[in-house]
Design a protein around this motif. Sequence first.
Motif, mmCIF file in Angstrom:
data_model
loop_
_atom_site.group_PDB
_atom_site.id
_atom_site.type_symbol
_atom_site.label_atom_id
_atom_site.label_comp_id
_atom_site.label_asym_id
_atom_site.label_seq_id
_atom_site.Cartn_x
_atom_site.Cartn_y
_atom_site.Cartn_z
ATOM 1 N N HIS A 1 -4.386 -2.875 -5.099
ATOM 2 C CA HIS A 1 -5.570 -3.370 -5.167
ATOM 3 C C HIS A 1 -5.559 -5.083 -4.854
ATOM 4 C CE1 HIS A 1 -9.514 -3.024 -3.320
ATOM 5 N NE2 HIS A 1 -9.538 -4.348 -4.870
ATOM 6 N N ARG B 1 -1.650 1.354 -8.705
ATOM 7 C CA ARG B 1 -2.715 1.444 -7.724
ATOM 8 C C ARG B 1 -3.444 0.451 -7.677
ATOM 9 N NH1 ARG B 1 -0.454 2.317 -3.513
ATOM 10 N NH2 ARG B 1 -1.725 2.176 -2.539
ATOM 11 N N GLY C 1 1.260 -1.247 0.193
ATOM 12 C CA GLY C 1 -0.089 0.228 -0.416
ATOM 13 C C GLY C 1 0.992 1.647 0.261
ATOM 14 N N ASP D 1 -2.341 2.438 2.668
ATOM 15 C CA ASP D 1 -2.908 3.587 1.756
ATOM 16 C C ASP D 1 -2.692 5.025 2.541
ATOM 17 O OD1 ASP D 1 -3.192 1.364 -0.197
ATOM 18 O OD2 ASP D 1 -5.048 1.531 0.642
#
Length: 400
Positions: A111, A107, A101, A169
């Motif tokens: 994920h 991205r 993350g 994240d």
Amino acid sequence: MRRAPDARSLRSDTILAIALAAAGCVMVALSATTGLQLTEVPLWAPMLAAVLLAAPLVLRRRHPVAVAAAQIVIYIVAGEAGALELYVSQVALFMGIYSIGAWEANRRLAHWSRVVIVVAMAVWLAISAIRGFSEPETGERGVAAYFALLMIQVVINAAYFGGGWIFGDRAWRAALEQEQLDAAHAEIQAQQALLADQAVSLERLRIARELHDVVAHHVSAMGVQAGAARRVLAADPERAADALRHVEQSARDAIGELRSLVVTLRSEDEPTGAPDLDALPELVASAVASGQRVALQTIGEPRPVTPMVGLGAYRVVQEALTNARKHAGPMAQVDVRVRFLDDELEVEVADDGHGGGPGWHGAGAGLVGMRERIAALGGALEVGPRSRGGWLVRARVPSR
């Protein structure tokens, strides 16, 4: 996109991997000493698993998905072999998930790779649970203890994997925000440097304009008087001496104004000690003494003006007289008028153009300087020939 890791980050990750590997080995040794290690595998096997699980973290910033995938494979293999250390290994897995993350630039890949890892771990835990539950147990208490241990494993994995996901994240977003702040700060510094350079350039122009206004006026007057002294030196020594006295006085005046100019340029606020409207009669008297025909007239009720307005009006008159001396000649009639209007101050210098001047042409710095000075005061400058002959300079500025 987040800035790529540097050599310092690699050294930090190496230290982290070594620390986690050492801590895992220590936990294996302590578990064996206290009898908490339930499997019969040799002691070196869980120690090796602890080292292998921490080792990929050396590259966690450069290849986060590959590191996390390798850790999951090592974790499952060690668990199936019964050589899994259950404490520090969770921290190592957390760092792997967190690194995806925090450092994976793609991205979408970040994920879905974590989704695959979570699903793989959940499937493995489910298979292990089914396999363990199918083994014969005696008594109701054994079944309850098994499910309690299973729930502990689920909660621990959910906490570590969920925490690694969320905090990874957040670290990515925080890094992007910090880089945007750094870029904005760098842009601000660049703008500050540009403004500083522009300020230096403007200050140079200001100094050049002031020097031109001071020096040009007095030097032109000295030139006229020196020329007059040269022409009458043999025939009329007394007139020559008088002209030379005017040359000397002009030189003294120039030195005095230059000294005042230095003080003015050093001041951070409005000019101090600089000439203003009160100095116009002396300026006109100096021009008359140098041979010009100049008349000064004040129209309206005189009232105080700001030092900047007074200095600007004085410099316009000074430059206009200098230009009249050079272009219209010393015998031209020059009229200087100062008008105090309702909210404005107007200065006007007009000559009749009948002086038979040599018509010298300068570099134009005087007119440019006057325009810049008046524009800076929020006024307007009118320069050009008169309809009935001669030249006109008229400046109008707000009185405050």
